[in-house]
Design a protein around this motif. Structure first.
Motif, PDB file in Angstrom:
ATOM      1  N   ALA A 179      47.393  35.053  25.397  1.00  0.00           N
ATOM      2  CA  ALA A 179      46.244  34.224  25.058  1.00  0.00           C
ATOM      3  C   ALA A 179      46.207  33.890  23.570  1.00  0.00           C
ATOM      4  N   THR A 180      45.673  32.719  23.288  1.00  0.00           N
ATOM      5  CA  THR A 180      45.516  32.257  21.915  1.00  0.00           C
ATOM      6  C   THR A 180      44.073  32.481  21.472  1.00  0.00           C
ATOM      7  N   PRO A 181      43.867  33.180  20.363  1.00  0.00           N
ATOM      8  CA  PRO A 181      42.500  33.354  19.864  1.00  0.00           C
ATOM      9  C   PRO A 181      41.934  32.008  19.396  1.00  0.00           C
ATOM     10  N   LYS A 182      40.726  31.698  19.840  1.00  0.00           N
ATOM     11  CA  LYS A 182      39.998  30.485  19.425  1.00  0.00           C
ATOM     12  C   LYS A 182      38.597  30.934  19.037  1.00  0.00           C
ATOM     13  N   GLY A 183      38.415  31.265  17.785  1.00  0.00           N
ATOM     14  CA  GLY A 183      37.130  31.815  17.347  1.00  0.00           C
ATOM     15  C   GLY A 183      36.921  33.176  17.987  1.00  0.00           C
ATOM     16  N   ASP A 184      35.796  33.325  18.693  1.00  0.00           N
ATOM     17  CA  ASP A 184      35.483  34.593  19.352  1.00  0.00           C
ATOM     18  C   ASP A 184      36.024  34.681  20.773  1.00  0.00           C
ATOM     19  N   THR A 185      36.725  33.652  21.232  1.00  0.00           N
ATOM     20  CA  THR A 185      37.230  33.655  22.608  1.00  0.00           C
ATOM     21  C   THR A 185      38.745  33.692  22.630  1.00  0.00           C
ATOM     22  N   LEU A 186      39.272  33.993  23.790  1.00  0.00           N
ATOM     23  CA  LEU A 186      40.713  33.953  24.036  1.00  0.00           C
ATOM     24  C   LEU A 186      40.975  32.877  25.080  1.00  0.00           C
ATOM     25  N   GLU A 187      41.981  32.007  24.830  1.00  0.00           N
ATOM     26  CA  GLU A 187      42.369  30.990  25.797  1.00  0.00           C
ATOM     27  C   GLU A 187      43.751  31.338  26.325  1.00  0.00           C
ATOM     28  N   ALA A 188      43.870  31.413  27.643  1.00  0.00           N
ATOM     29  CA  ALA A 188      45.127  31.808  28.261  1.00  0.00           C
ATOM     30  C   ALA A 188      46.178  30.706  28.145  1.00  0.00           C
ATOM     31  N   ALA A 189      47.315  31.059  27.587  1.00  0.00           N
ATOM     32  CA  ALA A 189      48.467  30.157  27.569  1.00  0.00           C
ATOM     33  C   ALA A 189      49.308  30.415  28.816  1.00  0.00           C
ATOM     34  N   GLU A 190      49.445  31.703  29.171  1.00  0.00           N
ATOM     35  CA  GLU A 190      50.246  32.083  30.335  1.00  0.00           C
ATOM     36  C   GLU A 190      49.608  33.279  31.017  1.00  0.00           C
ATOM     37  N   VAL A 191      49.549  33.222  32.337  1.00  0.00           N
ATOM     38  CA  VAL A 191      49.029  34.329  33.141  1.00  0.00           C
ATOM     39  C   VAL A 191      50.138  34.743  34.103  1.00  0.00           C
ATOM     40  N   ARG A 192      50.669  35.937  33.901  1.00  0.00           N
ATOM     41  CA  ARG A 192      51.673  36.503  34.821  1.00  0.00           C
ATOM     42  C   ARG A 192      50.954  37.546  35.644  1.00  0.00           C
ATOM     43  N   PHE A 193      51.124  37.487  36.968  1.00  0.00           N
ATOM     44  CA  PHE A 193      50.386  38.424  37.807  1.00  0.00           C
ATOM     45  C   PHE A 193      51.161  38.810  39.049  1.00  0.00           C
ATOM     46  N   SER A 194      50.744  39.943  39.629  1.00  0.00           N
ATOM     47  CA  SER A 194      51.315  40.426  40.888  1.00  0.00           C
ATOM     48  C   SER A 194      50.222  41.155  41.652  1.00  0.00           C
ATOM     49  N   ALA A 195      50.425  41.230  42.959  1.00  0.00           N
ATOM     50  CA  ALA A 195      49.461  41.922  43.815  1.00  0.00           C
ATOM     51  C   ALA A 195      49.566  43.425  43.574  1.00  0.00           C
ATOM     52  N   PRO A 196      48.511  44.180  43.878  1.00  0.00           N
ATOM     53  CA  PRO A 196      48.596  45.639  43.772  1.00  0.00           C
ATOM     54  C   PRO A 196      49.743  46.166  44.627  1.00  0.00           C
ATOM     55  N   ALA A 197      50.293  47.320  44.273  1.00  0.00           N
ATOM     56  CA  ALA A 197      51.476  47.881  44.934  1.00  0.00           C
ATOM     57  C   ALA A 197      51.336  47.983  46.444  1.00  0.00           C
ATOM     58  N   ALA A 198      50.229  48.492  46.963  1.00  0.00           N
ATOM     59  CA  ALA A 198      50.067  48.661  48.411  1.00  0.00           C
ATOM     60  C   ALA A 198      50.068  47.314  49.121  1.00  0.00           C
ATOM     61  N   ALA A 199      49.419  46.308  48.533  1.00  0.00           N
ATOM     62  CA  ALA A 199      49.371  44.980  49.151  1.00  0.00           C
ATOM     63  C   ALA A 199      50.725  44.298  49.070  1.00  0.00           C
ATOM     64  N   ALA A 200      51.436  44.519  47.968  1.00  0.00           N
ATOM     65  CA  ALA A 200      52.737  43.864  47.783  1.00  0.00           C
ATOM     66  C   ALA A 200      53.757  44.370  48.777  1.00  0.00           C
ATOM     67  N   THR A 201      53.680  45.624  49.149  1.00  0.00           N
ATOM     68  CA  THR A 201      54.650  46.182  50.081  1.00  0.00           C
ATOM     69  C   THR A 201      54.182  46.107  51.516  1.00  0.00           C
ATOM     70  N   GLY A 202      52.921  45.751  51.711  1.00  0.00           N
ATOM     71  CA  GLY A 202      52.383  45.684  53.055  1.00  0.00           C
ATOM     72  C   GLY A 202      52.018  47.048  53.591  1.00  0.00           C
ATOM     73  N   ALA A 203      52.105  48.072  52.759  1.00  0.00           N
ATOM     74  CA  ALA A 203      51.823  49.430  53.192  1.00  0.00           C
ATOM     75  C   ALA A 203      50.339  49.739  53.036  1.00  0.00           C
ATOM     76  N   ALA A 204      49.815  50.427  53.983  1.00  0.00           N
ATOM     77  CA  ALA A 204      48.425  50.875  53.904  1.00  0.00           C
ATOM     78  C   ALA A 204      48.401  52.218  53.192  1.00  0.00           C
ATOM     79  N   PRO A 205      47.334  52.508  52.458  1.00  0.00           N
ATOM     80  CA  PRO A 205      47.260  53.808  51.785  1.00  0.00           C
ATOM     81  C   PRO A 205      47.264  54.939  52.815  1.00  0.00           C
ATOM     82  N   LYS A 206      47.911  56.032  52.458  1.00  0.00           N
ATOM     83  CA  LYS A 206      47.973  57.177  53.358  1.00  0.00           C
ATOM     84  C   LYS A 206      46.625  57.903  53.364  1.00  0.00           C
ATOM     85  N   PRO A 207      46.167  58.332  54.539  1.00  0.00           N
ATOM     86  CA  PRO A 207      44.914  59.095  54.577  1.00  0.00           C
ATOM     87  C   PRO A 207      45.100  60.457  53.925  1.00  0.00           C
ATOM     88  N   LYS A 208      44.039  60.950  53.290  1.00  0.00           N
ATOM     89  CA  LYS A 208      44.103  62.266  52.650  1.00  0.00           C
ATOM     90  C   LYS A 208      43.997  63.353  53.723  1.00  0.00           C
TER      91      LYS A 208
END
Length: 117
Positions: A87-116
């Motif tokens: 992000a580029t600072p613009k005064g008191d705010t940040l403006e996103a130049a690039e957003v890189r993202f991925s799903a959480p690990a459990a969602a990305a693998t299709g695996a459900a969390p194991k029950p305790k």
């Protein structure tokens, strides 16, 4: 297996954060999406605080799926995704130049969390 995934995730975030430091005057926001709107994204960072970053027409979106980066759009970004935002600072705010993202690990693998036990 869970410890290995956690270590791999931690290593990946550390690598991305290290690479992000080499981007000149840009600020880097690394964390988990807490809230999205048409013009901003709020990210919960490692220290537990939240940072709001403005989304602008020029913002580029990149979805990490497995080991492949794919072009994406703002509407692909959802609460819970892991993000690295340049992000580029613009005064008191940040403006996103690039957003890189991925799903959480459990969602990305299709695996459900194991029950305790």
């Amino acid at each position: 297996m869970m410890k290995l995934r956690s270590l791999a995730l931690l290593f990946s975030v550390a690598l991305l954060a290290g690479a992000a430091l080499a981007h000149g005057d840009k600020k880097h926001v690394v964390g988990t999406v807490e809230k999205t709107s048409a013009d901003s994204v709020t990210v919960k960072i490692a220290d537990g605080t939240s940072v709001e970053v403005k989304l602008v027409a020029a913002t580029m979106y990149i979805l990490r799926s497995g080991s492949v980066d794919k072009p994406a759009k703002a509407s692909d970004l959802v609460v819970g995704d892991r993000v690295v935002i340049h992000a580029t600072p613009k005064g008191d705010t940040l403006e996103a130049a690039e957003v890189r993202f991925s799903a959480p690990a459990a969602a990305a693998t299709g695996a459900a969390p194991k029950p305790k036990s």
